[in-house]
Design an enzyme around this catalytic site. Structure first.
Site, PDB file in Angstrom:
ATOM      1  N   CYS A   1      13.689 -19.073  12.961  1.00 18.56           N
ATOM      2  CA  CYS A   1      15.074 -19.487  12.729  1.00 18.56           C
ATOM      3  C   CYS A   1      16.029 -18.986  13.796  1.00 18.56           C
ATOM      4  O   CYS A   1      16.923 -19.704  14.244  1.00 18.56           O
ATOM      5  CB  CYS A   1      15.544 -19.035  11.347  1.00 18.56           C
TER       6      CYS A   1
ATOM      7  N   HIS B   1      17.697 -14.608   7.839  1.00 16.19           N
ATOM      8  CA  HIS B   1      17.644 -16.014   8.233  1.00 16.19           C
ATOM      9  C   HIS B   1      18.968 -16.416   8.878  1.00 16.19           C
ATOM     10  O   HIS B   1      20.043 -16.078   8.370  1.00 16.19           O
ATOM     11  CB  HIS B   1      17.356 -16.898   7.012  1.00 16.19           C
TER      12      HIS B   1
ATOM     13  N   ASP C   1      20.444 -26.576   9.413  1.00 16.58           N
ATOM     14  CA  ASP C   1      19.411 -25.542   9.489  1.00 16.58           C
ATOM     15  C   ASP C   1      18.127 -26.151  10.035  1.00 16.58           C
ATOM     16  O   ASP C   1      17.375 -26.797   9.310  1.00 16.58           O
ATOM     17  CB  ASP C   1      19.177 -24.926   8.109  1.00 16.58           C
TER      18      ASP C   1
END
EC number: 2.3.1.5
Length: 290
Positions: free
Chosen positions: A68, A107, A122
């Site tokens: 991420c 994250h 995302d």
């Protein structure tokens, strides 16, 4: 760093003159179908860096993927370059086996503001909980996407992402025993606030996740990529391929256990990844990813 080189990496040939929702969605979808979510660096003796230039070189020029903090950092650069209003946010991922969210932010995700509306973008969650479209930041509204129905629920300034899953058809079910196949309907994914973050705030966590003995990413080698009709993932030696909404509102899940000698070819053919160093697969964690 060159935006056209990034577009070539994700095979995007569309317009980018107007920073609108349609363009954002197309770039986002090209990114998640071209750039794997992967932590293979940890398992072939490399360090995962957070410097943007290093991430760009790894993903764009070496045609690797990332996790991420790499994927969404690169995506934020691309979107800002095109004129989008982008803010970094931090989330705590839900751990089903513990029925709890992570203690610390682990994250990175993005908030994009367009015409007075906020969207969560995302491109770095991977697996079957990867969003396929920007999600409008609105509480309690079902937002159907190809992977399933996503929704946000806001409570006292904290936002929770949930996914409503389809049932799964697993032809060779004996090979698969993740605790949640066919059992969960609604799955929590992560929580976050709208507090703006800087990439520097993720440095300690980035190091911890790739070095701590109990880190999921140390105990599992992971490579996943979204496909036009689903997702494929290589976790340890287990290759899982999912076709969303295969029939009767069910997802088709096909699972195969690979031999060591199949790994290099599979990474190249299924994920377009060629590693410079020797890859040592691992899967010693009991935590599930599906």
């Amino acid at each position: 760093m060159d935006i056209k080189e990034y577009f070539a990496r994700i095979s995007y040939g569309g317009s980018y003159e107007k920073p609108d929702l349609e363009t954002l969605t197309e770039i986002f979808q090209h990114h998640i179908q071209a750039v794997p979510f992967e932590n293979l660096s940890i398992h072939c003796g490399e360090t995962i860096e957070l410097d943007l230039a290093a991430t760009y070189d790894k993903i764009v020029r070496k045609k690797r993927g990332g996790w991420c903090m790499e994927n969404n950092h690169l995506l934020s650069w691309a979107l800002k370059t095109l004129g989008y209003n982008v803010t970094l946010l931090g989330a705590k991922v839900y751990i089903p086996e513990h029925d709890a969210y992570a203690d610390d932010i682990d994250h990175l995700l993005l908030k994009v503001v367009l015409h007075d509306k906020s969207y969560i973008v995302d491109g770095g969650f991977g697996m079957a909980y990867q969003l396929w479209q920007p999600m409008e930041l609105i509480s309690g509204k079902d937002q159907p996407q190809t992977p399933g129905i996503f929704r946000f629920v806001e409570e006292n300034g904290t936002w929770y992402l949930e996914k409503v899953k389809r049932k799964q058809y697993v032809p060779n079910h004996s090979d698969s025993a993740p605790h949640n196949v066919d059992k969960e309907v609604c799955r929590r994914v992560y929580l976050f606030t709208l507090q703006p973050r800087d990439i520097e705030e993720f440095r300690a966590r980035n190091l911890h996740l790739q070095t701590a003995p109990d880190s999921l990413f140390v105990t599992k080698s992971i490579c996943s990529l979204q496909t036009p009709d689903g997702v494929r993932a290589l976790v340890g030696w287990k290759l899982t391929e999912i076709k969303y909404n295969y029939k009767d509102n069910m997802d088709l899940v096909e699972i195969r256990i690979l031999a060591d000698e199949e790994m290099e070819k599979t990474l190249k053919e299924k994920f377009n990844i060629t590693l410079d160093k020797k890859f040592v697969p691992i899967n010693t964690s009991r935590l599930s990813l599906f």
